[in-house]
Write a protein that holds these residues in place. Structure first.
Motif, PDB file in Angstrom:
ATOM      1  N   UNK A  97       0.844  -1.174   0.000  1.00 55.89           N
ATOM      2  CA  UNK A  97       0.000   0.000   0.000  1.00 55.89           C
ATOM      3  C   UNK A  97       0.888   1.235   0.000  1.00 55.89           C
ATOM      4  N   UNK A  98       0.616   2.152  -0.872  1.00 55.54           N
ATOM      5  CA  UNK A  98       1.384   3.378  -0.976  1.00 55.54           C
ATOM      6  C   UNK A  98       0.866   4.412  -0.003  1.00 55.54           C
ATOM      7  N   UNK A  99       1.741   5.312   0.388  1.00 54.28           N
ATOM      8  CA  UNK A  99       1.338   6.404   1.262  1.00 54.28           C
ATOM      9  C   UNK A  99       0.225   7.190   0.578  1.00 54.28           C
ATOM     10  N   UNK A 100      -0.785   7.526   1.312  1.00 54.03           N
ATOM     11  CA  UNK A 100      -1.901   8.253   0.736  1.00 54.03           C
ATOM     12  C   UNK A 100      -3.076   7.357   0.381  1.00 54.03           C
ATOM     13  N   UNK A 101      -2.821   6.062   0.193  1.00 55.29           N
ATOM     14  CA  UNK A 101      -3.922   5.148  -0.077  1.00 55.29           C
ATOM     15  C   UNK A 101      -4.630   4.861   1.244  1.00 55.29           C
ATOM     16  N   UNK A 102      -5.898   4.588   1.161  1.00 54.33           N
ATOM     17  CA  UNK A 102      -6.690   4.341   2.357  1.00 54.33           C
ATOM     18  C   UNK A 102      -7.201   2.911   2.318  1.00 54.33           C
ATOM     19  N   UNK A 103      -7.051   2.224   3.438  1.00 52.92           N
ATOM     20  CA  UNK A 103      -7.610   0.882   3.557  1.00 52.92           C
ATOM     21  C   UNK A 103      -8.978   1.030   4.198  1.00 52.92           C
ATOM     22  N   UNK A 104      -9.976   0.463   3.586  1.00 48.97           N
ATOM     23  CA  UNK A 104     -11.340   0.613   4.069  1.00 48.97           C
ATOM     24  C   UNK A 104     -11.900  -0.748   4.465  1.00 48.97           C
ATOM     25  N   UNK A 105     -12.542  -0.784   5.616  1.00 50.02           N
ATOM     26  CA  UNK A 105     -13.187  -2.007   6.076  1.00 50.02           C
ATOM     27  C   UNK A 105     -14.561  -2.132   5.432  1.00 50.02           C
ATOM     28  N   UNK A 106     -14.963  -3.334   5.163  1.00 47.59           N
ATOM     29  CA  UNK A 106     -16.294  -3.567   4.601  1.00 47.59           C
ATOM     30  C   UNK A 106     -17.372  -3.450   5.673  1.00 47.59           C
ATOM     31  N   UNK A 107     -16.947  -3.186   6.898  1.00 47.13           N
ATOM     32  CA  UNK A 107     -17.913  -3.079   7.991  1.00 47.13           C
ATOM     33  C   UNK A 107     -18.080  -4.385   8.733  1.00 47.13           C
ATOM     34  N   UNK A 108     -17.593  -5.461   8.155  1.00 54.90           N
ATOM     35  CA  UNK A 108     -17.681  -6.769   8.787  1.00 54.90           C
ATOM     36  C   UNK A 108     -16.261  -7.306   8.927  1.00 54.90           C
ATOM     37  N   UNK A 109     -15.921  -7.708  10.133  1.00 53.03           N
ATOM     38  CA  UNK A 109     -14.589  -8.254  10.343  1.00 53.03           C
ATOM     39  C   UNK A 109     -14.534  -9.665   9.778  1.00 53.03           C
ATOM     40  N   UNK A 110     -13.747  -9.828   8.754  1.00 52.08           N
ATOM     41  CA  UNK A 110     -13.546 -11.176   8.247  1.00 52.08           C
ATOM     42  C   UNK A 110     -12.277 -11.716   8.889  1.00 52.08           C
ATOM     43  N   UNK A 111     -12.155 -13.001   8.908  1.00 55.09           N
ATOM     44  CA  UNK A 111     -10.989 -13.613   9.512  1.00 55.09           C
ATOM     45  C   UNK A 111      -9.766 -13.325   8.653  1.00 55.09           C
ATOM     46  N   UNK A 112      -8.741 -12.757   9.260  1.00 58.12           N
ATOM     47  CA  UNK A 112      -7.508 -12.431   8.550  1.00 58.12           C
ATOM     48  C   UNK A 112      -6.471 -13.500   8.844  1.00 58.12           C
ATOM     49  N   UNK A 113      -5.655 -13.780   7.854  1.00 58.96           N
ATOM     50  CA  UNK A 113      -4.539 -14.655   8.182  1.00 58.96           C
ATOM     51  C   UNK A 113      -3.475 -13.812   8.887  1.00 58.96           C
ATOM     52  N   UNK A 114      -2.551 -14.463   9.524  1.00 56.14           N
ATOM     53  CA  UNK A 114      -1.546 -13.798  10.354  1.00 56.14           C
ATOM     54  C   UNK A 114      -0.720 -12.808   9.535  1.00 56.14           C
ATOM     55  N   UNK A 115      -0.311 -13.183   8.340  1.00 50.57           N
ATOM     56  CA  UNK A 115       0.511 -12.311   7.491  1.00 50.57           C
ATOM     57  C   UNK A 115      -0.252 -11.037   7.137  1.00 50.57           C
ATOM     58  N   UNK A 116      -1.514 -11.168   6.786  1.00 52.62           N
ATOM     59  CA  UNK A 116      -2.313  -9.982   6.441  1.00 52.62           C
ATOM     60  C   UNK A 116      -2.474  -9.075   7.658  1.00 52.62           C
ATOM     61  N   UNK A 117      -2.666  -9.656   8.831  1.00 54.73           N
ATOM     62  CA  UNK A 117      -2.770  -8.840  10.038  1.00 54.73           C
ATOM     63  C   UNK A 117      -1.484  -8.066  10.274  1.00 54.73           C
ATOM     64  N   UNK A 118      -0.339  -8.728  10.104  1.00 57.70           N
ATOM     65  CA  UNK A 118       0.941  -8.037  10.270  1.00 57.70           C
ATOM     66  C   UNK A 118       1.098  -6.908   9.261  1.00 57.70           C
ATOM     67  N   UNK A 119       0.655  -7.131   8.042  1.00 56.57           N
ATOM     68  CA  UNK A 119       0.723  -6.079   7.021  1.00 56.57           C
ATOM     69  C   UNK A 119      -0.105  -4.867   7.423  1.00 56.57           C
ATOM     70  N   UNK A 120      -1.301  -5.115   7.922  1.00 48.58           N
ATOM     71  CA  UNK A 120      -2.164  -4.023   8.353  1.00 48.58           C
ATOM     72  C   UNK A 120      -1.544  -3.251   9.516  1.00 48.58           C
ATOM     73  N   UNK A 121      -0.977  -3.974  10.462  1.00 52.10           N
ATOM     74  CA  UNK A 121      -0.346  -3.323  11.619  1.00 52.10           C
ATOM     75  C   UNK A 121       0.871  -2.512  11.189  1.00 52.10           C
TER      76      UNK A 121
END
Length: 64
Positions: free
Chosen positions: A1-25
């Protein structure tokens, strides 16, 4: 994800794999903004990680 891009939640928490969670953090730390500038639509993991960083900053101010 580039600076300035926004990550948006769909409003429902879906199960994330560990790698994706680390990326988000990591994205949250690299793109940290003060709480009054955060978009409530960002993924809950991002908001949680930014709140964690808020606490770390507050601790550093008290200790420093």
């Amino acid at each position: 994800m580039n600076k300035g891009q926004v990550m948006v939640s769909s409003g429902v928490l879906s199960e994330l794999d560990f790698i994706e969670e680390l990326r988000l953090r990591r994205w949250a730390r690299e793109n940290y903004v003060p709480s009054d500038e955060r978009d409530a639509a960002w993924h809950p993991i991002i908001l949680e990680e930014m709140r964690r960083k808020d606490g770390e900053v507050s601790e550093a101010v008290l200790v420093g």
